[in-house]
Design a protein around this motif. Structure first.
Motif, mmCIF file in Angstrom:
data_model
loop_
_atom_site.group_PDB
_atom_site.id
_atom_site.type_symbol
_atom_site.label_atom_id
_atom_site.label_comp_id
_atom_site.label_asym_id
_atom_site.label_seq_id
_atom_site.Cartn_x
_atom_site.Cartn_y
_atom_site.Cartn_z
ATOM 1 N N SER A 126 0.835 -1.208 0.000
ATOM 2 C CA SER A 126 0.000 0.000 0.000
ATOM 3 C C SER A 126 0.866 1.252 0.000
ATOM 4 C CB SER A 126 -0.926 0.006 1.225
ATOM 5 O OG SER A 126 -1.785 -1.114 1.213
ATOM 6 N N LEU A 127 1.996 1.186 0.691
ATOM 7 C CA LEU A 127 2.923 2.318 0.699
ATOM 8 C C LEU A 127 3.497 2.556 -0.697
ATOM 9 C CD1 LEU A 127 6.262 3.004 0.912
ATOM 10 C CD2 LEU A 127 4.562 4.511 1.966
ATOM 11 N N LEU A 128 3.839 1.498 -1.401
ATOM 12 C CA LEU A 128 4.367 1.643 -2.763
ATOM 13 C C LEU A 128 3.337 2.304 -3.675
ATOM 14 C CD1 LEU A 128 6.250 -1.745 -3.276
ATOM 15 C CD2 LEU A 128 7.259 0.531 -3.045
ATOM 16 N N LEU A 129 2.096 1.891 -3.560
ATOM 17 C CA LEU A 129 1.042 2.473 -4.389
ATOM 18 C C LEU A 129 0.806 3.942 -4.027
ATOM 19 C CD1 LEU A 129 -1.462 -0.533 -4.311
ATOM 20 C CD2 LEU A 129 -0.118 0.242 -6.277
ATOM 21 N N THR A 130 0.822 4.243 -2.731
ATOM 22 C CA THR A 130 0.631 5.625 -2.290
ATOM 23 C C THR A 130 1.826 6.489 -2.688
ATOM 24 O OG1 THR A 130 -0.684 4.845 -0.406
ATOM 25 C CG2 THR A 130 0.166 7.099 -0.292
ATOM 26 N N GLY A 131 3.032 5.947 -2.514
ATOM 27 C CA GLY A 131 4.219 6.686 -2.918
ATOM 28 C C GLY A 131 4.253 6.955 -4.405
ATOM 29 N N ALA A 132 3.815 5.968 -5.199
ATOM 30 C CA ALA A 132 3.762 6.164 -6.646
ATOM 31 C C ALA A 132 2.772 7.276 -7.000
ATOM 32 C CB ALA A 132 3.366 4.859 -7.327
ATOM 33 N N LEU A 136 3.868 10.702 -8.906
ATOM 34 C CA LEU A 136 3.208 11.050 -10.168
ATOM 35 C C LEU A 136 2.647 12.466 -10.119
ATOM 36 C CD1 LEU A 136 2.158 10.267 -12.964
ATOM 37 C CD2 LEU A 136 0.117 9.321 -11.844
ATOM 38 N N VAL A 137 1.903 12.768 -9.055
ATOM 39 C CA VAL A 137 1.292 14.097 -8.934
ATOM 40 C C VAL A 137 2.367 15.167 -8.758
ATOM 41 C CG1 VAL A 137 -0.287 15.535 -7.592
ATOM 42 C CG2 VAL A 137 -0.829 13.128 -8.000
ATOM 43 N N ALA A 148 0.672 15.303 -1.797
ATOM 44 C CA ALA A 148 0.358 14.676 -0.516
ATOM 45 C C ALA A 148 -1.148 14.506 -0.332
ATOM 46 C CB ALA A 148 0.928 15.515 0.627
ATOM 47 N N LEU A 149 -1.902 15.520 -0.680
ATOM 48 C CA LEU A 149 -3.352 15.459 -0.517
ATOM 49 C C LEU A 149 -3.970 14.349 -1.357
ATOM 50 C CD1 LEU A 149 -4.046 19.294 -0.504
ATOM 51 C CD2 LEU A 149 -4.387 17.737 1.418
ATOM 52 N N VAL A 177 -7.744 12.459 7.200
ATOM 53 C CA VAL A 177 -8.544 13.612 7.640
ATOM 54 C C VAL A 177 -7.655 14.650 8.317
ATOM 55 C CG1 VAL A 177 -10.333 14.365 9.246
ATOM 56 C CG2 VAL A 177 -10.706 12.342 7.831
ATOM 57 N N PHE A 178 -6.792 14.202 9.230
ATOM 58 C CA PHE A 178 -5.897 15.138 9.906
ATOM 59 C C PHE A 178 -4.903 15.750 8.933
ATOM 60 C CE2 PHE A 178 -7.318 13.335 13.944
ATOM 61 C CZ PHE A 178 -7.276 14.463 14.767
ATOM 62 N N SER A 179 -4.443 14.983 7.970
ATOM 63 C CA SER A 179 -3.502 15.506 6.975
ATOM 64 C C SER A 179 -4.147 16.614 6.148
ATOM 65 C CB SER A 179 -3.014 14.377 6.057
ATOM 66 O OG SER A 179 -2.110 14.866 5.095
ATOM 67 N N TRP A 180 -5.371 16.398 5.716
ATOM 68 C CA TRP A 180 -6.083 17.434 4.957
ATOM 69 C C TRP A 180 -6.318 18.667 5.822
ATOM 70 C CZ3 TRP A 180 -8.749 18.187 0.151
ATOM 71 C CH2 TRP A 180 -8.354 17.280 -0.837
ATOM 72 N N TRP A 181 -6.637 18.465 7.082
ATOM 73 C CA TRP A 181 -6.858 19.604 7.977
ATOM 74 C C TRP A 181 -5.570 20.405 8.148
ATOM 75 C CZ3 TRP A 181 -4.879 20.467 13.033
ATOM 76 C CH2 TRP A 181 -5.433 21.591 13.673
ATOM 77 N N ARG A 182 -4.430 19.736 8.273
ATOM 78 C CA ARG A 182 -3.157 20.429 8.432
ATOM 79 C C ARG A 182 -2.725 21.119 7.134
ATOM 80 N NH1 ARG A 182 -0.582 22.573 10.476
ATOM 81 N NH2 ARG A 182 1.415 21.759 11.123
#
Length: 203
Positions: A126-132, A136-137, A148-149, A177-182
Motif C-alpha cells: 500500500s505504501l508503494l502504491l501511495t508513494g507512486a 506522479l502528482v 500529498a493530498l 482527515v488530519f492531513s487534509w486539515w493540516r
C-alpha cells in the motif's frame, strides 16, 4: 482483550506519541545552523520547508527521521501485539505526535513523511502504491502539498484493497482527515495560485 495486552497496547500508544513528538526538522535545522523552520519559510517544521531553508542534505535527514518516527513504532507493535486495531492505534499515535509534538509546544509538521512511514509498517505494498501516487502528482504539477493530498486520499483505498483490514483502513482514514486539515492553508494557496512549487522558496 486481556488486561496485560490492554496495558501493553496503551503503553505502546503513549510511547508512539512521544516518539512522534520529536521534531526532526527543528533538531536538524539547529544542527546545521539554519533558521527555526517554525518561524521561517512556510512556518511548517517539515522536510519541504527545510529544503527551502537549507537544501537537500538537511531536508533528506529530516525526511528520513520523520519517516522512521512512523515506521518504528508500528514495527514494534507488530512484534508485540496481535490485533490490527492496537497496531493501527499505535500508528495513529505516532502520526499525531508529529502533528502535535508535546516537546515542541504542539507545533508540528503536516505529517506526510510520518504518515507514509506508518503506512509502510501497516502494508509495504500500500505504501508503494501511495508513494507512486505522490511521485506522479508531484512530478506533473510540482506541488508537494497537492501530491500529498491526493496520495493520502487514495491511501485508505489502497489499504482496503491490499490488506482487507478494516482497522488499518479506518486508522488511515483518520490520518488522511488530519492531513487534509493540516494542509488547509496549502489548499487556499493552491486555489489562489500562490503555493510555492517544490524547491522554490516561499515569498
Amino acid at each position: 482483550m486481556e488486561y496485560s495486552v490492554m496495558i501493553m497496547t496503551i503503553l505502546l500508544i503513549i510511547a508512539a506519541y512521544l516518539f512522534g513528538s520529536i521534531s526532526s526538522a527543528v533538531l536538524v535545522c539547529k544542527a546545521f545552523g539554519l533558521p527555526d523552520p517554525r518561524r521561517e519559510g512556510s512556518g511548517n517544521p517539515g522536510a519541504t520547508n527545510v529544503l527551502r531553508l537549507g537544501g537537500k542534505v538537511p531536508a533528506g535527514l529530516t525526511l528520513a527521521f520523520d519517516w522512521v518516527k512512523g515506521t518504528l513504532p508500528v514495527l514494534v507493535a507488530l512484534w508485540l501485539l496481535d490485533g490490527d486495531w492496537g497496531i493501527g492505534f499505535v500508528g495513529v499515535a505516532a502520526f499525531l505526535g508529529h502533528l502535535f509534538p508535546v516537546f515542541f509546544g504542539f507545533h508540528g509538521g503536516k505529517g506526510v513523511a510520518t504518515g507514509l512511514g506508518v503506512l509502510l509498517g501497516w502494508s509495504p505494498v500500500s505504501l508503494l502504491l501511495t508513494g507512486a501516487t505522490w511521485l506522479l502528482v508531484a512530478g506533473v504539477f510540482r506541488y508537494s502539498s497537492m501530491a500529498a493530498l491526493v496520495a493520502f486520499v487514495l491511501a485508505p483505498i489502497w489499504l482496503a484493497l491490499v490488506t482487507g483490514s478494516v482497522a488499518f483502513t479506518t486508522c488511515m482514514f483518520v490520518v488522511t482527515v488530519f492531513s487534509w486539515w493540516r494542509h488547509r492553508g496549502n489548499l487556499k494557496r493552491l486555489a489562489a495560485g500562490e503555493e510555492p512549487k517544490i524547491g522554490q522558496r516561499k515569498a
